[in-house]
Design an enzyme around this catalytic site. Structure first.
Site, PDB file in Angstrom:
ATOM      1  N   ASP A 161      -3.086   2.611  -5.900  1.00  0.00           N
ATOM      2  CA  ASP A 161      -1.993   2.663  -4.928  1.00  0.00           C
ATOM      3  C   ASP A 161      -1.846   1.414  -4.071  1.00  0.00           C
ATOM      4  O   ASP A 161      -1.122   1.433  -3.077  1.00  0.00           O
ATOM      5  CB  ASP A 161      -2.162   3.882  -4.017  1.00  0.00           C
ATOM      6  CG  ASP A 161      -3.425   3.808  -3.178  1.00  0.00           C
ATOM      7  OD1 ASP A 161      -4.346   3.068  -3.562  1.00  0.00           O
ATOM      8  OD2 ASP A 161      -3.492   4.489  -2.139  1.00  0.00           O
ATOM      9  N   GLU A 162      -2.509   0.320  -4.418  1.00  0.00           N
ATOM     10  CA  GLU A 162      -2.335  -0.899  -3.630  1.00  0.00           C
ATOM     11  C   GLU A 162      -2.504  -2.132  -4.505  1.00  0.00           C
ATOM     12  O   GLU A 162      -3.182  -2.104  -5.528  1.00  0.00           O
ATOM     13  CB  GLU A 162      -3.306  -0.939  -2.450  1.00  0.00           C
ATOM     14  CG  GLU A 162      -4.767  -0.966  -2.835  1.00  0.00           C
ATOM     15  CD  GLU A 162      -5.676  -1.087  -1.619  1.00  0.00           C
ATOM     16  OE1 GLU A 162      -5.346  -1.872  -0.709  1.00  0.00           O
ATOM     17  OE2 GLU A 162      -6.711  -0.401  -1.593  1.00  0.00           O
TER      18      GLU A 162
ATOM     19  N   HIS B  27     -33.722  -5.359 -11.759  1.00  0.00           N
ATOM     20  CA  HIS B  27     -33.471  -6.799 -11.833  1.00  0.00           C
ATOM     21  C   HIS B  27     -34.451  -7.481 -12.784  1.00  0.00           C
ATOM     22  O   HIS B  27     -34.096  -8.446 -13.468  1.00  0.00           O
ATOM     23  CB  HIS B  27     -33.575  -7.416 -10.440  1.00  0.00           C
ATOM     24  CG  HIS B  27     -32.372  -7.179  -9.586  1.00  0.00           C
ATOM     25  ND1 HIS B  27     -31.105  -7.586  -9.956  1.00  0.00           N
ATOM     26  CD2 HIS B  27     -32.227  -6.563  -8.382  1.00  0.00           C
ATOM     27  CE1 HIS B  27     -30.244  -7.248  -9.024  1.00  0.00           C
ATOM     28  NE2 HIS B  27     -30.887  -6.620  -8.059  1.00  0.00           N
TER      29      HIS B  27
ATOM     30  N   ASP C  70       0.855  -1.187   0.000  1.00  0.00           N
ATOM     31  CA  ASP C  70       0.000   0.000   0.000  1.00  0.00           C
ATOM     32  C   ASP C  70       0.891   1.237   0.000  1.00  0.00           C
ATOM     33  O   ASP C  70       1.703   1.425   0.915  1.00  0.00           O
ATOM     34  CB  ASP C  70      -0.904  -0.017   1.239  1.00  0.00           C
ATOM     35  CG  ASP C  70      -1.998   1.041   1.174  1.00  0.00           C
ATOM     36  OD1 ASP C  70      -2.081   1.748   0.155  1.00  0.00           O
ATOM     37  OD2 ASP C  70      -2.768   1.157   2.148  1.00  0.00           O
TER      38      ASP C  70
ATOM     39  N   HIS D 209     -35.244  -0.561  -7.944  1.00  0.00           N
ATOM     40  CA  HIS D 209     -34.257  -1.634  -7.866  1.00  0.00           C
ATOM     41  C   HIS D 209     -34.857  -2.949  -8.363  1.00  0.00           C
ATOM     42  O   HIS D 209     -34.209  -3.705  -9.094  1.00  0.00           O
ATOM     43  CB  HIS D 209     -33.772  -1.782  -6.425  1.00  0.00           C
ATOM     44  CG  HIS D 209     -32.568  -2.646  -6.279  1.00  0.00           C
ATOM     45  ND1 HIS D 209     -31.300  -2.237  -6.655  1.00  0.00           N
ATOM     46  CD2 HIS D 209     -32.425  -3.912  -5.821  1.00  0.00           C
ATOM     47  CE1 HIS D 209     -30.445  -3.201  -6.426  1.00  0.00           C
ATOM     48  NE2 HIS D 209     -31.095  -4.232  -5.919  1.00  0.00           N
TER      49      HIS D 209
END
Length: 659
Positions: A200-201, A596, A109, A592
């Site tokens: 960054d990791e 689906h 990290d 929602h």
């Protein structure tokens, strides 16, 4: 009682103590920060703002979830807890058997990455408190600023109150991407298949490199960190452990510019995990942390094992497995299989505004970025989603699925502008674009050599000439059969501690034993026909579940797929994708569910299309395998011919039934 009154009195005189925000949780470099001061400043600076109102809504939502979970726990009887403890013990043994101590994972990290890159570009910033971002929002802060309580995801005006000398630097993602690419070249030397978690990791499996070079894990880790510094001039921290979950925790222990190694030994792992706060685990956020603490009095990972019976009783199987795995110190050890990208997105945050010209500029930027990213990976997409965050911090998404795929920034901008126009006028603080439903065709079309058109079904006026390929024509049709499972909502599953689940079968042309066989097959399957992970509701508390049926209601309609249902686990979590919505969000829940449903219909359409493209022999085999075929299809009546007019039926062959 006295304690409750004392707490209430304290809350009224010091209201900030009950104001829980993400900013009061320590990150690396914030160990000595006065948390009460930070909490008070955040409360005073944000009180009365739209952000404050949104935080209050989230706080009320969290309290509602906690109360709901308390109510569910109160319903458990001693016999129920004893039963679920046996279930938990069995699951603990099964998960323990999967422990793998043969691999060595390293999580690296970068230290305050954005801020470190800016300091590298401008050395005058070194040693001075600095944040990357704006007065509206901070992306990250260096360690000098963190000593004052300044951190990522904090509004800049609050950060200035905590640290008046704070210096702001605008974000420059091209610069960050450049340095990220340099670090990844170093990572490839140690693990060609490393996993990049963000700019960054990354996760690296260093098992092989340690064996091949005959050096210790500590030496490899130190060498990698030095090589990253030589290549970039930036420091990084690393954690080493037998799995990725623990490696990520370890990388945070000796930040900045340090490393921590956890031996591949079960005793060492259990000792390490026993006193570890649950919030240190990736996947346990603020809401989950408060539920575990306030409802079950769980503070450390060791507590997770001691309260495992409640997870098996009140949580979904996947959530229960996750909590138990954390308590055992288990995590991913195998190299993840390469998967095709499902979506690609970009978004930008800014100060709340109603400026439509500014919105258009942001859409232009995002369209160009999204197009460039797709071009880099050779992708074209069909579904474009617009994400909006309003001035009151409400998040809205609007999606559009096209018949043909696209990639150019011009096309993306055109459709994104239409989606945004439908929402205007509106005050926004974030705009994002996401593309999904990818295909890798170079021309951006859904090329399919077997795709048929109307010309395949039209013949000229002469009946003797038939352009229809009989090999692809359907000879007969069938009525599709369905098996449905039914759960009595009034039944209390906690009173029945056996493993039987009563089911009522609706027979649509199937014999009883055939339908039961299909039910058993569905029940024993871990994944449904569309690849969506499903869990048995056997033995679950039905009070936790809210079900939305996606099956067709019209008489005579049928589906080629098994019936699916969206279930709100614990009355807030979608069983299909894991998104969380409180019961009071009725419109959002309906949207929602519609999403689906649309997704399911699209998959059915694609499945039906694939079926029609099968050769006749294969299609006949599939039809013969289905029980309960219809007795036949009625013939279409010929249109009466009047005079010299040619009846329209003459232009279509029998194969037109396939349409």
């Amino acid at each position: 009682m006295a304690k409750s009154e004392e707490t209430s009195s304290s809350s009224s005189s010091r209201p900030w103590e009950s104001y829980h925000t993400v900013y009061t949780n320590a990150k690396a470099g914030m160990d000595g920060v006065d948390k009460e001061k930070v909490q008070r400043v955040v409360y005073e600076m944000s009180k009365g703002s739209k952000y404050f109102e949104n935080e209050e809504r989230k706080e009320a939502y969290m309290k509602q979830k906690i109360e709901n979970m308390r109510a569910q726990r109160a319903k458990l009887k001693p016999a129920d807890i004893s039963h679920y403890q046996r279930v938990a013990d069995k699951r603990i043994a099964e998960l323990e058997a999967t422990r793998d101590l043969t691999r060595t994972w390293l999580h690296v990290d970068m230290d305050a990455f954005y801020a470190a890159v800016e300091t590298l570009s401008n050395p005058s910033l070194k040693g001075r408190p600095m944040a990357v971002g704006t007065m509206s929002m901070i992306s990250t802060a260096n360690y000098e600023a963190r000593k004052f309580g300044v951190r990522a995801a904090m509004p800049g005006f609050i950060a200035c109150k905590l640290c008046p000398e704070l210096i702001f630097v605008p974000t420059d993602f091209k610069k960050y991407t450049y340095y990220s690419d340099l670090t990844r070249k170093v990572f490839q030397e140690y693990d060609p298949n490393f996993m990049a978690a963000s700019l960054d990791e990354a996760y690296l499996d260093i098992t092989n490199v340690c064996k091949e070079r005959d050096i210790t894990v500590a030496e490899v880790t130190e060498e990698l960190r030095q090589n990253v510094y030589k290549a970039t001039g930036l420091t990084c921290s690393a954690g080493v452990a037998p799995n990725r979950l623990l490696a990520k925790v370890c990388s945070d222990i000796n930040k900045p510019n340090g490393q921590f190694l956890l031996p591949n030994d079960r005793a060492a792992i259990m000792t390490f995990i026993s006193s570890l706060p649950i919030r240190k685990i990736g996947g346990i956020g603020k809401v989950t942390e408060h539920i575990l603490k306030d409802v079950f009095e769980i503070k450390t990972c060791e507590d997770l094992l001691q309260k495992s019976s409640f997870f098996c009783a009140l949580f979904s199987p996947s959530s229960a497995d996750f909590f138990i795995s954390v308590g055992l110190g288990l995590g991913g050890t195998d190299a993840p299989q390469v998967r095709s990208r499902k979506s690609m997105s970009n978004e930008r945050t800014f100060s709340a505004t109603k400026d439509e010209t500014f919105f258009h500029q942001k859409l232009v930027e995002l369209s160009e970025m999204l197009s460039a990213d797709m071009e880099k990976e050779g992708l074209h997409g069909r579904t474009l989603t617009l994400k909006l965050k309003t001035a009151s911090f409400e998040v809205k998404t609007r999606a559009l699925t096209l018949q043909s795929s696209l990639r150019s920034s011009k096309d993306i901008l055109k459709h994104a502008s239409k989606l945004l126009k439908a929402e205007l006028p509106v005050s926004l603080r974030l705009i994002g674009l996401r593309m999904s439903h990818f295909n890798e065709d170079k021309d951006g079309t859904l090329s399919d050599p077997t795709q048929r058109t109307l010309l395949n079904y039209i013949k000229p006026g002469d009946d003797n000439t038939n352009l229809v390929d009989d090999e692809h024509s359907d000879v007969k049709d069938h009525s599709e059969s369905h098996c449905y499972t039914y759960t009595n909502p009034s039944r209390d599953p906690l009173s029945e501690l056996n493993d039987n689940n009563e089911q009522v079968v609706e027979d649509n042309g199937l014999e009883d034993h055939e339908c039961k066989d299909q039910l058993n097959a569905v029940k024993s399957s871990e994944f449904d026909a569309q690849g969506i992970e499903t869990h048995s509701l056997e033995g679950r508390n039905q009070d936790q579940l809210t079900m939305i049926d996606f099956s067709e209601k019209e008489t005579g309609s049928s589906s080629s797929h098994d019936k699916e249902a969206l279930i709100w686990l614990e009355d807030y979590k979608c069983s299909l994708c894991g998104v969380e919505l409180p019961p009071s969000f009725l419109e959002e829940r309906q949207e929602h569910a519609d999403f689906h449903l649309a997704e399911k219909m699209q998959m059915e359409e694609e499945s039906a299309h694939a079926y029609r493209n099968l050769p006749l022999k294969n299609r006949m085999r599939q039809k013969e395998a289905v029980v309960g075929q219809s007795k036949g299809r009625k013939k279409l009546k010929q249109s009466p011919s009047n005079g010299k007019h040619i009846p329209i039926d003459a232009f279509f062959s029998k194969a037109s039934h396939n349409l």
